[in-house]
Design an enzyme around this catalytic site. Structure first.
Site, short mmCIF file in Angstrom:
data_model
loop_
_atom_site.label_atom_id
_atom_site.label_comp_id
_atom_site.label_asym_id
_atom_site.label_seq_id
_atom_site.Cartn_x
_atom_site.Cartn_y
_atom_site.Cartn_z
N ARG B 308 -4.25 -5.18 10.41
CA ARG B 308 -3.07 -4.81 10.08
C ARG B 308 -2.54 -5.87 9.11
NH1 ARG B 308 1.15 -1.23 11.85
NH2 ARG B 308 -0.18 0.09 12.99
N PHE B 342 2.04 -7.25 14.58
CA PHE B 342 0.63 -7.40 14.85
C PHE B 342 -0.23 -7.66 13.64
CE2 PHE B 342 -3.26 -5.08 16.39
CZ PHE B 342 -3.49 -5.35 17.49
N GLU B 730 8.68 -2.38 16.19
CA GLU B 730 7.89 -3.20 15.33
C GLU B 730 8.63 -3.44 13.93
OE1 GLU B 730 4.42 -1.88 16.13
OE2 GLU B 730 3.51 -4.14 16.30
#
Lengths: 478, 797
Positions: B308, B342, B730
């Site tokens: 990611r 992440f 997020e």
């Protein structure tokens, strides 16, 4: 005769506890008695999730709800007191519309996400609600990891607007407001014994000194915000605790034309309100001293007596030439705070001796005409952090604006709170100017040999020692 | 349904009545467990003697590796995560044994008596040490676009540099907690504060040596997760399960804060090394980056975190020639794990650093260089380095709106004015964009299930596969169900997430909770609606020929079109006076022997990913945002004050603006904490020294500016997502990059305009110390001592 129970009032119900450990924290007791609304987030008094309200007294002696960390307060210290926890705010079976106003506001603004910190916020807001001042400072000792605090701030604003619209703090019939209108509860003496532990709360200085003479191994408990850390994780057991909370001599603030005398066991929040405006350096440092829950419990004597090199207030007292009144059965003596600290967490206190009060002179150094004084604290986080470096400065000037008297005191740079005496002497007679200050900076950088630790490097600390003095000059001259 | 509804548990939160795992009513005979932790980061275990522990009253058992009935491993992706180490300790604080006792106090005292001897081994504690010793978990990952090497060689201008960032502790307020209750017949009911009940179920079963159907995992709710309970809940549930199996008694565990911070993984620290080529106008023509993630001792989720980061190295910028390589350093620290974003934030920090440097090198304003490099148009210039075209590019929209709302240009002028008259304090304003890909990179996780149970009184239980950690997922799911069925929220009871209701779920992670579970909930509701429709038609006396026919649709579709499910009634569109209550229809359905329960299911369409080539369409869509932050830095101390924040964020057609705004605000502040004050410090023995809130500082209310404005992008419905909404968990975290960039700007402002530095290598987090030392280094034109391993200190006491 059966032993005396440990008695206190929890949400209006009087509890009589037999054979509990008096050093068990209130939080642990609440958990073990299945009152799970009050949460443990850290057990260190740093997150506020365990906040409860204690019925105490304001600076005028009137009853007042005070937020405090239940993880740091031992049961012995709450004997005879009234406690409100989050469970006490609502009555079982009541409808949502009968939430306490601070609860209703938090629901409406989205002030809770995961909800785990929420009971602590509620209790901080609750205590502030009855002071009629609900703002950021009310909850600076409560950590929330979800909301970013904005909806909580909105809840506080909504509550304030509601009070303003009503023109009174509480709505008619508010049972907590009713409780506040009663006469204050004075703390009774206490001699509580469990199988292995004993907890005294004397109400006379003389008795305290006698107890100390008899039990030199006893541990003194003032606000418990430092000692409570040891109790919180039940890492240490204390066979004999003596509370300083009910001794009048230790609880008084006396003010004369020439000095202020503060009882060693006066909570900081009372000093904050009662002495506000007298000593800018004290006001400033108290603002940055931990958070509301801790200031409601922590005492000036405790902050000195623990002799931590990173205590916030000793530098202020050093800069203000405070003296300490000490007492034991052998007599009393008065010492300058500069002579009090002897090493890392070491002081001149003899066995059986206690700090009774702290005197701060209100007069300028003889021959001076003007005083400039302030304090500074630098941490990784502005609010509620342990200082990397704390500094307090007092400069008395003569008629020609020359430095007549100088105190440059620091925390976090040596094994004890300490003054930069060499630089103080160097400054004497020099003009109070940027030039003088900039000449002093290299001297200040070298005067201490601070450590590198998790809070900051030695190099950074050295720079702060010097830079804070320049900051002081620039800000006080502008 | 655009309701600003409060959290479904809000009343429980404010009254303290909401129950979390360890706040359930204690069970008779319940035991507690406590770890025996290793005081070494890397050591051989030479002796483990539990005899003395048995002298402690209340001790029931000390668990060691020999007690593990199944597989002694809790690894999520690969099995490299030993639960009870037998020969080697791999990080400071690793539990080598667990005491099981009648009370937590007895377990703690007994744990202290377990005698363990160690032979210390040299630890690897930094990414640099891991690189030097080539200590990596996996082989390098690569994504390449164009011809970066030749483009670098022919670039007008080139820069080389590196940027390092520290990790972050999750600091959820509720520490890790699990209860395991054996039923005496070989089955285990696990209550766990876990974001991933299915994985907890699988791993508990694996450790116990039984099958998944013997284990039920339930998550009541979590007191915060943020990724820290995606895998990190598993080992504690497993140890409690072993204790429950051996003793036959219920067992609880709740870590104290110090253990939680010491034993569990955190956000990965990263090191990025780059070479960038660009034009004199500031257009990036080539980028070559090595990303190193500090994985810690085991692999955990590091590969997808690294991936990611690699697919967010572009943030919002079109980079025609790009190669990014990624490696996971193996260090002797707790195993780093998922944390909001992440890896995305770590990748994006690198490109924002590079862009700022390009701007300063060219004496252009950073926002201009950012804007010049945005993805734009269609085709090549609107396609990412992994080959996905950005279908609905809203970067320019959020960017323009944020600047406008914040009055960016006016304030920039005012700040220049302020700075010219203030020698010791400097201000700066910065704007940064966020583009964040939504979907699990691993395609199989992009599925979800739901279970809807309607009772004959018209009350409803709703189950879905997602977990509630404060993000408001349950609230949104109730809203979706209520809207789809046309009934009021008061009919519903939201059930705790449980593997016996919805099996084989994905972690509630990757911001995907509402997208995936919302569609599954809607699917279940629509199944029920289709079953109820004919019954409603009967009760409404609607004859088939009274129902308008829509070309090409089935009679079932025609009927559903004709019936309006709303306000707890079902009525005819054509004959609006004909209506029947929801209860009546439900009762009749029962009498007609029509099933009143239904499962729902969803899988995200059109996803593809080739891990070999690093190409595909891994994201269903992108979330966008832009933030403007203004700071003031104090030149004496390096402290800064965040003065103002203005955010525009794209949440699509919000399912619940109150909740979405809360996610944006909370995400931003958490990001600001990571970038400015939350500093993990280990000593040279590998012990985490910041293991409590007294030493690890997350933001308080006093760090939040008075002016903090969040604007949710309007007219932003996202096609193909549940009711036009977008994921929000997020993406807002990365809006906080604007604070870091503003601090950099303020540092620059301490130099006279003509002498502003080309490069401001600001450590992350930008603590007061980091800021002051950077300032000093720039003024002395020397490299600052603080820039070397800022978060590894040398013990001197």
């Amino acid at each position: 005769m059966p032993p005396t129970p440990l008695t206190f009032t929890l949400n209006g119900q009087t509890l009589y506890l037999q054979d509990v450990s008096p050093s068990m924290t209130l939080l642990r007791y609440l958990q073990q008695s299945d009152r799970t609304g009050t949460k443990e987030g850290c057990g260190d008094g740093d997150c506020g999730a365990c906040t409860v309200a204690i019925l105490g007294q304001d600076a005028n002696g009137n009853p007042q709800y005070q937020a405090m960390n239940s993880c740091l307060i031992p049961l012995g210290a709450i004997a005879g007191r009234h406690i409100v926890t989050v469970e006490g705010l609502t009555v079982e079976g009541l409808a949502e519309s009968e939430l306490h106003p601070v609860q209703a506001a938090m629901v409406a603004t989205g002030g809770s996400q995961c909800g785990y910190c929420t009971p602590g916020f509620i209790m901080s807001l609750f205590a502030a609600y009855y002071e009629g001042k609900v703002d950021d400072l009310s909850v600076e000792g409560n950590l929330c990891r979800c909301t970013g605090y904005l909806p909580i701030r909105r809840a506080a604003q909504a509550v304030m607007q509601e009070q303003a619209a009503r023109g009174s703090i509480a709505a008619p019939g508010d049972r907590f407001a009713t409780a506040l209108s009663q006469a204050p509860v004075s703390l009774p003496p206490l001699d509580y014994r469990s199988v292995t532990q004993q907890f005294y709360r004397p109400t006379h200085l003389q008795i305290l000194l006698e107890l100390l003479q008899q039990h030199p191994q006893a541990t003194l408990l003032a606000g418990g915000t430092d000692l409570g850390l040891d109790m919180s994780h039940d890492r240490r057991s204390f066979p004999l605790l003596i509370s300083l909370e009910a001794i009048p001599e230790l609880q008084a603030i006396e003010q004369t034309d020439t000095q202020v005398e503060i009882g060693a066991a006066v909570p900081l929040s009372r000093i904050e309100t009662q002495l506000h405006g007298l000593f800018p350096a004290l006001d400033e440092m108290l603002h940055w001293f931990a958070a509301r829950q801790v200031r409601n419990r922590a005492t000036l004597g405790g902050n000195i007596g623990t002799a931590s090199p990173i205590g916030d207030l000793p530098p202020v007292l050093l800069a203000l030439d405070a003296t300490l009144q000490l007492a034991s059965l052998q007599g009393t003596r008065r010492v300058a705070i500069a002579d009090f600290f002897t090493g890392y967490r070491q002081t001149i206190l003899q066995p059986g001796e206690v700090i009774v009060s702290i005197q701060i002179p209100q007069t300028l150094f003889p021959g001076a005409v003007r005083r400039i004084s302030n304090s500074y604290k630098v941490g990784k986080r502005g609010t509620d952090d342990i200082s990397i470096v704390a500094a307090a400065f007092t400069i008395d000037l003569d008629e020609g604006d020359r430095i007549h008297h100088a105190r440059l005191a620091y925390g976090g740079v040596a094994a004890t709170p300490i003054r930069a005496i060499a630089v103080e002497n160097w400054l004497l007679g020099k003009p109070w100017s940027l030039d003088t200050v900039q000449q002093a900076k290299p001297l200040l950088q070298e005067v201490f040999t601070p450590l590198t630790d998790l809070r900051g490097s030695a190099a950074y600390r050295k720079r702060l020692v010097a830079n804070l003095f320049e900051k002081f000059f620039v800000e006080e001259s502008s | 349904m655009n309701h600003r509804r409060s959290h479904e548990s809000a009343v429980g939160h404010v009254t303290g009545k909401a129950i979390y795992t360890d706040e359930q009513r204690p069970l008779l005979g319940m035991l507690s467990i406590y770890p025996v932790i290793a005081p070494h980061a890397h050591a051989r275990i030479t002796r483990l003697d539990t005899a003395a522990a048995y002298e402690v009253p209340g001790l029931v058992r000390v668990l060691t590796a020999a007690d593990v009935p199944g597989v002694n491993d809790t690894g999520a992706i690969v099995q490299d995560e030993v639960l009870f180490p037998t020969d080697t300790v791999s990080y400071w604080g690793q539990a080598v044994a667990w005491a099981v006792a009648e009370t937590e106090t007895a377990a703690r005292l007994a744990a202290a008596k377990v005698q363990v001897e160690y032979e210390p081994l040299p630890p690897i504690l930094t990414i640099q040490d891991a690189i030097a010793t080539q200590n990596f978990h996996t082989s390098p990952q690569v994504i390449r676009r164009g011809a970066p090497q030749s483009a670098l060689e022919t670039a007008e201008l080139r820069l080389t540099g590196e940027v390092e960032m520290n990790g972050q502790d999750h600091f959820y307020l509720e520490t890790q907690a699990s209860w395991v209750i054996p039923d005496g017949e070989g089955h285990y009911q696990v209550y766990s504060s876990t974001q991933h009940p299915t994985e907890t179920q699988l791993i508990v079963a694996r450790v116990l040596g039984i099958t998944s159907n013997q284990v039920t995992v339930t998550c009541l709710r979590m007191g915060g997760g943020f990724g820290g309970k995606e895998t990190q809940a598993n080992p504690f549930a497993c140890v409690a399960a072993i204790a429950a199996q051996i003793t036959g008694r219920p067992v609880r565990v709740k870590l104290n804060r110090q253990h939680d911070m010491m034993l569990t993984g955190k956000r990965h620290g990263f090191l990025g090394q780059y070479q960038v080529g660009f034009t004199r106008q500031g257009l990036i023509t080539a980028l070559d980056v090595d990303l190193y993630a500090d994985g810690g001792w085991s692999l955990d989720l590091s590969p997808p975190v690294l991936m990611r980061a690699m697919v967010h190295i572009d943030n919002a910028y079109y980079i025609p020639n790009l190669e990014v390589r990624g490696q996971i350093a193996r260090t002797h620290k707790a195993s780093n794990t998922a944390f909001r974003g992440f890896g995305g934030p770590q990748g994006m920090i690198v490109i924002e650093e590079i862009i700022d440097r390009i701007a300063r090198t060219l004496k252009l304003s950073p926002e201009l260089v950012r804007e010049r490099n945005f993805y734009h148009g269609s085709g090549e210039t609107n396609t990412t380095h992994y080959g996905q075209e950005i279908a609905d590019n809203r970067i320019q929209r959020v960017w323009q709106e944020a600047q406008m709302n914040a009055q960016f240009l006016e304030r920039k002028l005012a700040i220049a004015q302020f700075n010219s008259t203030h020698a010791y304090q400097k201000r700066a304003i910065a704007i940064t964009p966020v583009k964040f890909g939504i979907s699990f990179n691993k395609i199989q996780y992009n599925q979800a299930g739901a279970l809807l149970l309607i009772y004959t009184d018209g009350s409803i239980q709703l189950n879905h596969g997602g977990t509630e950690m404060g993000q408001g997922l349950h609230t949104k799911m109730l809203q979706v169900a209520a809207r789809t069925l046309g009934v009021s929220l008061s009919r519903f009871r939201m059930m705790p997430t449980s593997t016996d209701k919805v099996p084989n779920t994905s972690a509630t992670a990757a911001s995907s909770g509402s997208d995936l579970n919302g569609q599954a909930v809607k699917d279940a509701c629509e199944t029920i609606k289709a079953r109820l429709a004919p019954i409603a038609a009967q009760l409404l006396l609607l004859l088939p020929d009274e129902i308008p026919q829509i070309n090409g649709k089935s009679s079932e579709a025609d009927l559903l079109q004709e019936l309006i499910f709303a306000e707890d009634t079902i009525r005819s569109r054509t004959y609006p006076d004909r209506q029947v209550s929801f209860e009546a229809v439900v009762k009749q359905a029962y009498c007609d022997r029509i099933s009143l329960s239904a499962t729902g299911y969803y899988r995200t369409p059109n996803l593809s990913w080739n891990p070999e080539t690093g190409k595909g369409n891994p994201f269903y869509y992108f979330a966008y945002g832009a933030a403007v932050s203004e700071v003031e830095v104090d030149g004496f101390t390096g402290t800064f004050k965040l003065r103002q924040v203005d955010i525009v964020h794209d949440v699509g057609e919000s399912l619940n603006p109150l909740i979405d705004q809360g996610q944006v605000e909370g995400g931003f502040v958490q990001g600001m904490g990571w970038l400015t004050m939350e500093e993990l410090v280990w000593d040279n023995q590998g012990r985490l020294r910041t293991d409590a809130p007294s030493t690890y500082k997350i933001p308080t209310i006093s760090e939040i500016p008075e002016h903090f404005q969040v604007h949710l992008l309007e007219r932003a419905s996202q096609p193909g997502v549940i009711y036009g909404s977008k994921a929000v968990g997020e993406p807002p975290f990365m809006l906080a990059m604007s604070v870091r960039e503003a601090i950099r700007g303020a540092i620059a402002a301490f130099s006279p305009p003509s002498l502003e530095p080309d490069h401001i290598p600001l450590p992350s987090p930008a603590t007061p110390e980091a800021i002051l030392m950077t300032l000093e280094a720039l003024q002395q034109n020397a490299s600052s001592e603080v820039l070397v391993k800022p978060w590894l200190i040398i013990e001197n006491r």
